[in-house]
Design a protein around this motif. Structure first.
Motif, PDB file in Angstrom:
ATOM      1  N   UNK A 203       0.535  -1.557   0.190  1.00 13.73           N
ATOM      2  CA  UNK A 203       0.078   0.232   0.314  1.00 13.73           C
ATOM      3  C   UNK A 203       1.391   1.351   0.056  1.00 13.73           C
ATOM      4  N   UNK A 204       2.055   1.177   0.680  1.00 13.26           N
ATOM      5  CA  UNK A 204       2.667   2.585   0.575  1.00 13.26           C
ATOM      6  C   UNK A 204       3.381   2.257  -0.079  1.00 13.26           C
ATOM      7  N   UNK A 205       3.916   1.071  -0.783  1.00 10.25           N
ATOM      8  CA  UNK A 205       5.081   1.672  -1.793  1.00 10.25           C
ATOM      9  C   UNK A 205       4.083   2.134  -3.233  1.00 10.25           C
ATOM     10  N   UNK A 206       2.500   1.492  -3.428  1.00 11.99           N
ATOM     11  CA  UNK A 206       1.872   1.753  -4.375  1.00 11.99           C
ATOM     12  C   UNK A 206       1.727   3.650  -4.471  1.00 11.99           C
ATOM     13  N   UNK A 207       1.950   4.191  -3.371  1.00  9.66           N
ATOM     14  CA  UNK A 207       1.611   5.374  -2.818  1.00  9.66           C
ATOM     15  C   UNK A 207       2.226   6.555  -3.495  1.00  9.66           C
ATOM     16  N   UNK A 208       3.489   5.377  -3.889  1.00  8.67           N
ATOM     17  CA  UNK A 208       4.720   6.429  -4.288  1.00  8.67           C
ATOM     18  C   UNK A 208       4.702   6.226  -5.770  1.00  8.67           C
ATOM     19  N   UNK A 209       4.456   5.099  -6.400  1.00  7.31           N
ATOM     20  CA  UNK A 209       4.575   4.760  -8.272  1.00  7.31           C
ATOM     21  C   UNK A 209       4.391   6.318  -8.604  1.00  7.31           C
ATOM     22  N   UNK A 210       3.596   7.545  -8.601  1.00  6.08           N
ATOM     23  CA  UNK A 210       4.008   8.100  -9.536  1.00  6.08           C
ATOM     24  C   UNK A 210       4.651   9.824  -9.035  1.00  6.08           C
ATOM     25  N   UNK A 211       5.704   9.546  -7.500  1.00  9.55           N
ATOM     26  CA  UNK A 211       6.321   9.919  -7.181  1.00  9.55           C
ATOM     27  C   UNK A 211       7.893  10.136  -7.672  1.00  9.55           C
ATOM     28  N   UNK A 212       8.384  11.381  -8.002  1.00 12.48           N
ATOM     29  CA  UNK A 212      10.154  10.996  -8.236  1.00 12.48           C
ATOM     30  C   UNK A 212      10.488  11.517  -6.742  1.00 12.48           C
ATOM     31  N   UNK A 237     -13.698  -5.147   2.472  1.00  9.70           N
ATOM     32  CA  UNK A 237     -13.703  -6.126   3.213  1.00  9.70           C
ATOM     33  C   UNK A 237     -12.374  -7.202   2.883  1.00  9.70           C
ATOM     34  N   UNK A 238     -11.888  -7.807   2.122  1.00  9.47           N
ATOM     35  CA  UNK A 238     -10.506  -8.242   2.654  1.00  9.47           C
ATOM     36  C   UNK A 238      -9.333  -7.257   2.660  1.00  9.47           C
ATOM     37  N   UNK A 239      -9.450  -6.524   1.434  1.00 15.13           N
ATOM     38  CA  UNK A 239      -8.911  -5.769   0.732  1.00 15.13           C
ATOM     39  C   UNK A 239      -7.986  -4.846   1.363  1.00 15.13           C
ATOM     40  N   UNK A 240      -6.714  -4.785   1.967  1.00 15.55           N
ATOM     41  CA  UNK A 240      -6.078  -3.589   2.691  1.00 15.55           C
ATOM     42  C   UNK A 240      -5.913  -1.562   1.977  1.00 15.55           C
ATOM     43  N   UNK A 241      -7.121  -1.578   2.369  1.00 14.02           N
ATOM     44  CA  UNK A 241      -6.912   0.222   1.678  1.00 14.02           C
ATOM     45  C   UNK A 241      -6.210   1.590   2.355  1.00 14.02           C
ATOM     46  N   UNK A 242      -5.579   1.359   2.810  1.00 17.99           N
ATOM     47  CA  UNK A 242      -4.965   2.106   3.482  1.00 17.99           C
ATOM     48  C   UNK A 242      -4.167   1.935   4.585  1.00 17.99           C
ATOM     49  N   UNK A 243      -3.923   2.667   4.495  1.00 23.34           N
ATOM     50  CA  UNK A 243      -2.156   2.523   5.957  1.00 23.34           C
ATOM     51  C   UNK A 243      -2.093   4.064   6.761  1.00 23.34           C
ATOM     52  N   UNK A 260       4.134   7.306   7.117  1.00 25.62           N
ATOM     53  CA  UNK A 260       3.336   7.507   6.564  1.00 25.62           C
ATOM     54  C   UNK A 260       2.037   6.978   6.873  1.00 25.62           C
ATOM     55  N   UNK A 261       1.323   7.590   5.824  1.00 27.54           N
ATOM     56  CA  UNK A 261      -0.216   8.312   5.744  1.00 27.54           C
ATOM     57  C   UNK A 261      -0.849   7.659   4.129  1.00 27.54           C
ATOM     58  N   UNK A 262      -1.145   6.544   3.731  1.00 29.63           N
ATOM     59  CA  UNK A 262      -1.240   6.181   2.399  1.00 29.63           C
ATOM     60  C   UNK A 262      -2.988   4.965   2.395  1.00 29.63           C
ATOM     61  N   UNK A 263      -3.384   6.079   1.441  1.00 27.87           N
ATOM     62  CA  UNK A 263      -4.787   5.555   1.133  1.00 27.87           C
ATOM     63  C   UNK A 263      -5.269   5.056  -0.869  1.00 27.87           C
ATOM     64  N   UNK A 264      -4.926   3.956  -0.674  1.00 24.67           N
ATOM     65  CA  UNK A 264      -5.089   3.420  -2.481  1.00 24.67           C
ATOM     66  C   UNK A 264      -6.124   4.440  -2.473  1.00 24.67           C
ATOM     67  N   UNK A 265      -5.651   5.108  -4.237  1.00 27.28           N
ATOM     68  CA  UNK A 265      -6.270   5.956  -5.054  1.00 27.28           C
ATOM     69  C   UNK A 265      -7.379   5.676  -5.479  1.00 27.28           C
TER      70      UNK A 265
END
Length: 327
Positions: A203-212, A237-243, A260-265
């Protein structure tokens, strides 16, 4: 003088010498303290505060070949400054070689800072040659916005500002607001157990996908530094959507940090981030913290000052990141 000492001469009475280990940690801490007033250092910063000798010892132990990648400036046997080099690979495969120097204010504007910079750049070029990373390597340097001397030195040497980190503080964890609304239907929050680690890391790694300028963060590094007492996650449900990954500062248990504070887009703007943030802050309070800190990159469009300020955070400091081509 070290074999890797710069060709640029120091003023009469000053000399470079390699880092020697335990005997240097106290004097290095004294240098940092001596710079505090001139550079307007925030002693409680979680980005770059005033480290103790023990904290400098820990940081030095993490360096590769610290006696070669950390150099001290001495005058009459006393340490008056030092510089450190470390490096890592970023998500886009850039190899960043970062140097950071500190010099007591009374010895500035004599060419010593320039000589320290020269040593760092020469040492980095040698490291790049050894590592075979020349194709993607870049030189980096850090300075607080309040460090006028370091900023002027870097700009004069051809460094350019690429992004900055802004640090915020919540001064009183007893004054947390309540949640404004319920979470979306089917969404719940709770603690993060070991079985959730990979999902939290992703969840955290994906939140930086478009970050330089984001550093690569292998899953094993996440596991090795895990401190889940104040970690909270949201599931749909069973899917983690934020941390919200929060922790108590190891050397000051009154200070909590939102690392870290990350929420799926696709789940943003639904109140999940605010709920996670408040859950994490409450857990810090339960663990004994009285204040909290966090920092966020100004280059990251997904971070919202509005969210942090809505729960009481206020801006404290700015930390500027500079880069310069290797050639």
């Amino acid at each position: 003088m070290s074999d890797d000492a710069p060709g640029q001469d120091l003023p009469f009475g000053f000399a470079f010498r390699p880092y020697r280990g335990d005997e240097d940690h106290g004097p290095m801490a004294a240098v940092r303290l001596g710079c505090a007033e001139r550079d307007r250092v925030d002693a409680h910063s979680v980005v770059e505060g005033l480290p103790t000798a023990a904290e400098i010892a820990e940081a030095s132990a993490k360096l590769e070949e610290p006696s070669k990648n950390q150099i001290l400036v001495v005058r009459d046997g006393s340490v008056v400054g030092y510089a450190t080099i470390r490096w890592w690979q970023e998500r886009d495969d850039t190899w960043l070689y970062l140097h950071r120097g500190y010099l007591l204010p009374e010895h500035r504007r004599q060419g010593i800072g320039s000589a320290m910079l020269s040593w760092a750049e020469e040492r980095i070029r040698r490291l790049v040659e050894q590592h075979g990373t020349a194709r993607t390597a870049v030189i980096g340097a850090n300075a607080m916005a309040s460090e006028e001397d370091a900023t002027a030195l870097l700009l004069a040497a051809g460094y350019r500002r690429v992004f900055s980190l802004v640090e915020l503080e919540l001064g009183d964890l007893q004054q947390l607001p309540e949640r404004r609304s319920e979470l979306p239907t089917g969404t719940r929050t709770g603690p993060i157990g070991t079985s959730h680690y990979r999902a939290a890391w992703r969840t955290v790694v994906d939140s930086y996908a478009d970050t330089g300028f984001a550093r690569k963060w292998p899953f094993q590094d996440f596991v090795d530094t895990a401190d889940p007492a104040c970690w909270r996650a949201a599931w749909n449900g069973q899917d983690m959507v934020g941390v919200a990954l929060c922790s108590i500062r190891r050397h000051d248990h009154t200070v909590g940090e939102v690392e870290e504070l990350s929420v799926r887009r696709d789940r943003q703007r639904l109140g999940i981030g605010r709920a996670l943030l408040l859950d994490g802050l409450r857990s810090l309070r339960e663990q004994g913290a009285t204040t909290a800190r966090l920092f966020t990159g100004t280059a990251n469009p997904h971070r919202s000052y509005d969210l942090y300020e809505s729960v009481g955070f206020r801006r404290q400091n700015e930390y500027v990141r500079y880069r310069k081509p290797l050639a």
